[in-house]
Write a protein that holds these residues in place. Structure first.
Motif, PDB file in Angstrom:
ATOM      1  N   GLY A  45     -20.751  16.582  14.923  1.00 47.45           N
ATOM      2  CA  GLY A  45     -20.050  17.170  16.069  1.00 47.45           C
ATOM      3  C   GLY A  45     -20.725  16.918  17.405  1.00 47.45           C
TER       4      GLY A  45
ATOM      5  N   LYS B  62     -18.508  16.724  20.694  1.00 47.84           N
ATOM      6  CA  LYS B  62     -17.737  17.874  21.156  1.00 47.84           C
ATOM      7  C   LYS B  62     -18.437  18.526  22.341  1.00 47.84           C
ATOM      8  CE  LYS B  62     -15.839  18.950  16.591  1.00 47.84           C
ATOM      9  NZ  LYS B  62     -15.748  19.967  15.515  1.00 47.84           N
TER      10      LYS B  62
ATOM     11  N   LEU C 207     -16.226  16.293  28.020  1.00 49.49           N
ATOM     12  CA  LEU C 207     -15.125  15.955  27.115  1.00 49.49           C
ATOM     13  C   LEU C 207     -14.621  14.563  27.423  1.00 49.49           C
ATOM     14  CD1 LEU C 207     -12.903  16.673  24.998  1.00 49.49           C
ATOM     15  CD2 LEU C 207     -11.513  17.489  26.925  1.00 49.49           C
TER      16      LEU C 207
ATOM     17  N   ASP D  83     -14.396  12.854  21.654  1.00 56.55           N
ATOM     18  CA  ASP D  83     -14.262  14.008  20.767  1.00 56.55           C
ATOM     19  C   ASP D  83     -13.051  13.769  19.867  1.00 56.55           C
ATOM     20  OD1 ASP D  83     -14.031  16.388  19.464  1.00 56.55           O
ATOM     21  OD2 ASP D  83     -13.862  17.640  21.251  1.00 56.55           O
TER      22      ASP D  83
ATOM     23  N   SER E  58     -12.123  15.018  17.220  1.00 54.41           N
ATOM     24  CA  SER E  58     -11.457  16.205  16.648  1.00 54.41           C
ATOM     25  C   SER E  58     -10.255  16.604  17.486  1.00 54.41           C
ATOM     26  CB  SER E  58     -12.441  17.378  16.560  1.00 54.41           C
ATOM     27  OG  SER E  58     -12.801  17.848  17.862  1.00 54.41           O
ATOM     28  N   ARG E  59     -10.185  16.094  18.733  1.00 50.99           N
ATOM     29  CA  ARG E  59      -9.068  16.421  19.638  1.00 50.99           C
ATOM     30  C   ARG E  59      -8.131  15.225  19.846  1.00 50.99           C
ATOM     31  NH1 ARG E  59      -8.797  20.639  22.521  1.00 50.99           N
ATOM     32  NH2 ARG E  59      -7.671  19.497  24.138  1.00 50.99           N
TER      33      ARG E  59
ATOM     34  N   TYR F 186      -9.368  24.645  27.359  1.00 52.80           N
ATOM     35  CA  TYR F 186      -9.696  23.264  27.710  1.00 52.80           C
ATOM     36  C   TYR F 186      -8.965  22.828  28.981  1.00 52.80           C
ATOM     37  CZ  TYR F 186     -12.591  22.027  23.715  1.00 52.80           C
ATOM     38  OH  TYR F 186     -13.630  21.930  22.832  1.00 52.80           O
TER      39      TYR F 186
END
Length: 879
Positions: A23, A26, A75, A137, A139-140, A473
């Motif tokens: 991670g 992130k 980000l 990132d 994960s997004r 976010y």
């Protein structure tokens, strides 16, 4: 223990996998740290990584890693674009292998097949971005057709429609007859060719035997002519304005009008006006309220408004010429250089065609998008691109957003039984609005068109952060910090993001927009599959490693200039990585490990105080360059420090300490060398993340990864700490340059005398005499005082000091003169060739710019070398 040889294949992919799994990409949302964000320009889901992506994403990753190390909430928002036409074509090709078309499946089943393809094959480019080292990132990760972005598209479409900023109209558009859809200018490729110019004449009504002469490349569109234009300033034709002429074959009467579109100096001076099939003619038609007669079907065959319905344009052209000749109205046919528009996906000729399409009122949306750049709320880097942006935005036309495809965002438009339009976010709301309008339940038909891909990507900066919902976010990272993109999509993407963001968010989508150039081949040509000059970045990474390719992109990225790809330079940066690896091994073998709580201010040795000051100085320069998007300056500063200052000087200067027996000096030097190497890894990490993380992890026991190490700022630099060793280095460099320029034997131990030096300089030279003599290969170093200047002495300077070196017994002057004269003859011969080429106007005009530039570079290099040889000859002229 580090491996003996640097091999990026051993660790690059393993390191990336650990970063992602842990991670590390992130953002740390804790606390009130400053936010930094970038949205990736979403590559097509069908795409594969090309060198343009490699440049674009390397620059973004440098900024992301740098700001992450500054301790910000960072980000990098990734995602892909659904790429309407490109994706539909891929799936249709797959269907063709099964003997099917999309119409055999129907819209719903076809869309299912596209989603299946996307899930199985659509992630190639994201895997390749990982291989490049992109620290997004993941994960997004978003997709322009995912549910969240689809909801955002529907919401803003409905809002724009209800505000009167989206409307339907019959207008001229770029039409792709193979794909059966309107396409944007970006999807049109202009190809140069030699076609034909056809000269013929129209009879003038009521004037027996009088004609107006026409020149056109497309006689088959004459059946859509609704006027002939001449200039009011044309002395030969102006008298015909207000009269009528007759279109042959169909005998339709059309007016002769006065319009400046007709240039008296071009062609015959008269222009046939076909408003439904030419963009310039369309504007003339609007000015004069001319009828718009469409003569083409959607498949580019002629329609019922012509005598040649069903024929292709080329077949109809032949028939038209044949008939005009038969009627005695054909004047001549000439070869004519021209540019023809082709669909970049379909490969067929694009036709200007009058069709019903949906448009956004871009001129209205552009007002705010212009204002925020004019007042500096959004800044272009380089600033010169503001001019391009202003020019486009101040002349912007309505934006055609409809596409006659199946894959894409289907418009949230429904039609009632009488054609009444209902625009709502979903079918239920549209039905309710229709029932209320009609006073009863009615059946609605949904619009089949989908939206231009640029519509959804225009929302990218805020839709990917959760809009239309209010999210943490969105609140933290919007507006984004910077957009990094190529100049070729300033209008297509940057402008649309600006318009959409200002309309919906009332804020700019990004505070800065960094525009980079193109990556060209080694000869400076634009890379394309048709030229066969494309280079696969994945092959380059396989060959040299991702770090070498990334560093090349950064080192070559100079604001406002394109990059010429160079395999030898990329190989050179792999060698740079090897140099660093070997330096790290040297430190490891000499037990240079990080010392806990070591205070650099405790360093006593001049060489160690020097490298500490040099590190701080370099770090400050890199920081300043990155803050101002000067990527090449930052990369080259790091390169020069590592290769030159650290490897070539510091390591060589501390070897005698390690080979000595002074334990205090050894321990201090080990600690400083370890500290310096750590600082090198921090500075280099944004550019070369893999080798730096590998070395960081293996050289010393750590509690955290390099990716999260703190980037130092605002360090105090003691300039005095640099002075002594800088002075010694300058002195050694001057002697080495003289040795090289005079071709002195490498093993020759020289006697050196110094004249005119200050007492301070002599003091430095005396204290550093051992070091200077070793690295400059000197037998002695002393003040000239008391010694005679002899004829065999050559001179050079280092700052205020004159360096004198007796060469008697060191050089065979006659042999050296002969060697230098031969070298001079070769240089003169080469210069004659370069001068002859560059004075040839034909060569300079016709040769590719890169070839001419290379000749000029060789000429300049030869001139520089000639000067050096002449200087060397002059030095030994009296010997």
């Amino acid at each position: 223990m580090l491996e003996k040889n640097y091999n990026p294949k051993d660790f690059e992919e393993k390191i990336y996998e650990k970063w992602e799994n842990d991670g590390d990409f992130k953002p740390d949302m804790r606390g009130k740290k400053e936010a930094f964000s970038i949205v990736i320009p979403p590559p097509n889901v069908t795409g594969v990584l090309h060198m343009g992506h490699a440049l674009d994403d390397t620059l973004q990753d440098i900024l992301i890693r740098y700001n992450r190390m500054l301790g910000k909430k960072v980000l990098w928002q990734p995602g892909t674009d659904h790429a309407g036409i490109a994706t539909q074509m891929v799936v249709e090709r797959n269907l063709a292998k099964e003997g099917l078309t999309r119409h055999d499946l129907g819209r719903e089943k076809f869309i299912e097949r596209v989603w299946e393809w996307r899930m199985q094959s659509g992630g190639t480019i994201c895997r390749q971005l990982r291989r490049l080292g992109a620290s997004c990132d993941w994960s997004r990760e978003r997709f322009t057709m995912d549910e969240g972005l689809s909801r955002a598209v529907r919401k803003i479409f409905v809002s724009l429609y209800k505000d009167g900023l989206i409307y339907k109209a019959k207008k001229l558009v770029n039409w792709d007859p193979k794909l059966g859809t309107a396409v944007s200018d970006l999807e049109v490729v202009q190809k140069e060719t030699v076609g034909k110019m056809y000269y013929y004449k129209y009879p003038i009504e009521g004037m027996e035997g009088e004609y107006i002469h026409i020149a056109t490349t497309r006689p088959e569109t004459m059946f859509g002519d609704t006027a002939v234009a001449v200039s009011k300033d044309n002395p030969k034709l102006a008298h015909l304005i207000g009269k009528n002429c007759i279109i042959p074959i169909i005998d339709r009467v059309i007016p002769i009008i006065g319009d400046d579109h007709a240039d008296p100096e071009k062609g015959t001076g008269a222009v046939k006006i076909t408003p439904a099939h030419d963009f310039n003619d369309f504007e003339v038609g609007k000015r004069h309220n001319l009828p718009m007669i469409n003569v083409l079907n959607p498949d580019a065959t002629l329609n019922e408004n012509t005598p040649y319905a069903g024929l292709s344009t080329m077949e109809a052209r032949a028939k038209t010429i044949e008939k005009l000749t038969e009627l005695g109205l054909m004047d001549k046919i000439e070869d004519h250089p021209m540019v023809i528009p082709y669909g970049d996906r379909s490969g067929v000729v694009i036709e200007p065609l009058m069709t019903d399409q949906w448009f956004v009122d871009a001129p209205k949306l552009a007002v705010e998008a212009l204002r925020v750049v004019e007042n500096g709320e959004m800044q272009f880097v380089p600033k010169s691109y503001e001019k391009t942006y202003f020019e486009w935005m101040r002349n912007i036309q309505p934006w055609c957003i409809s596409r006659q495809l199946w894959w894409g965002h289907q418009m949230p438009i429904w039609y009632g039984p009488d054609g009444e339009i209902f625009c709502e976010e979903n079918a239920e709301e549209a039905q309710a609005a229709a029932d209320k309008h009609y006073g009863q339940k009615v059946e609605l038909t949904r619009e089949t068109d989908v939206l231009d891909t640029w519509f959804s990507s225009g929302l990218w900066a805020f839709s990917t952060l959760g809009w239309p919902d209010k999210t943490e976010y969105l609140d933290t990272f919007y507006p984004t910090s910077v957009l990094v993109t190529g100049f070729d999509i300033i209008f297509f993407w940057v402008a649309r993001m600006m318009m959409m963001s200002m309309y919906m968010m009332k804020k700019v989508p990004f505070k800065k927009c960094y525009i980079h150039g193109l990556v060209r081949d080694e000869q400076g040509r634009k890379m394309s599959k048709s030229k066969g000059n494309t280079v696969d970045p994945m092959e380059t990474i396989e060959k040299y490693g991702a770090d070498a390719l990334r560093f090349f992109m950064a080192a070559m990225e100079t604001q406002g200039r394109d990059i010429n790809l160079s395999d030898s330079r990329i190989q050179g940066y792999r060698n740079f990585a090897t140099k660093l690896w070997n330096a790290a091994r040297f430190c490891e073998m000499n037990e240079c490990y990080k010392v806990k709580d070591f205070a650099i201010t405790s360093a006593k040795l001049e060489i160690n105080k020097w490298i500490i000051a040099k590190v701080k100085e370099t770090s400050a320069e890199v920081t300043e360059s990155l803050n101002n998007f000067r990527f090449s300056d930052a990369a080259n500063t790091v390169y020069q420090f590592i290769w030159g200052t650290f490897c070539d000087w510091y390591i060589e200067l501390i070897k005698p300490i390690f080979y000595g027996e002074n334990s205090a000096e050894i321990e201090e030097t080990r600690a400083v060398a370890a500290w310096t190497l750590d600082r090198i890894l921090v500075m280099l990490h944004p550019f070369m993340p893999f080798i730096t993380e590998e070395l960081w992890d293996n050289l010393t026991e750590r509690s955290g990864k390099l990716i999260h190490e703190v980037w130092p700022v605002d360090e105090k630099i003691n300039a005095a700490d640099k002075n002594e060793i800088d002075r010694a280095v300058d002195f050694i460099t001057a002697i080495r340059s003289l040795r090289a320029g005079m071709n002195l034997p490498a093993g020759a131990k020289l006697h050196v005398y110094v004249k005119g030096a200050t007492a301070e300089t002599m003091s430095v030279l005396d204290r550093q005499k051992t070091l200077i003599c070793k690295l400059a290969r000197l037998e002695t170093l002393e003040d000239l005082n008391g010694h005679e200047i002899t004829k065999d002495m050559v001179q050079t300077v280092s700052r205020e000091a004159v360096i004198l070196i007796p060469l008697k017994g060191v050089v065979d002057f006659e042999a050296e003169r002969t060697r230098l004269q031969k070298e001079l003859e070769t240089l003169n011969k080469n210069l004659e060739g370069y001068n002859r080429k560059l004075s040839n106007e034909s060569f300079v005009a016709k040769a590719p710019a890169a070839v001419v530039a290379e000749e000029k570079r060789r000429q300049a290099e030869a001139l520089e070398n000639k000067t050096k040889v002449e200087e060397a000859l002059a030095r030994i002229a009296n010997f």
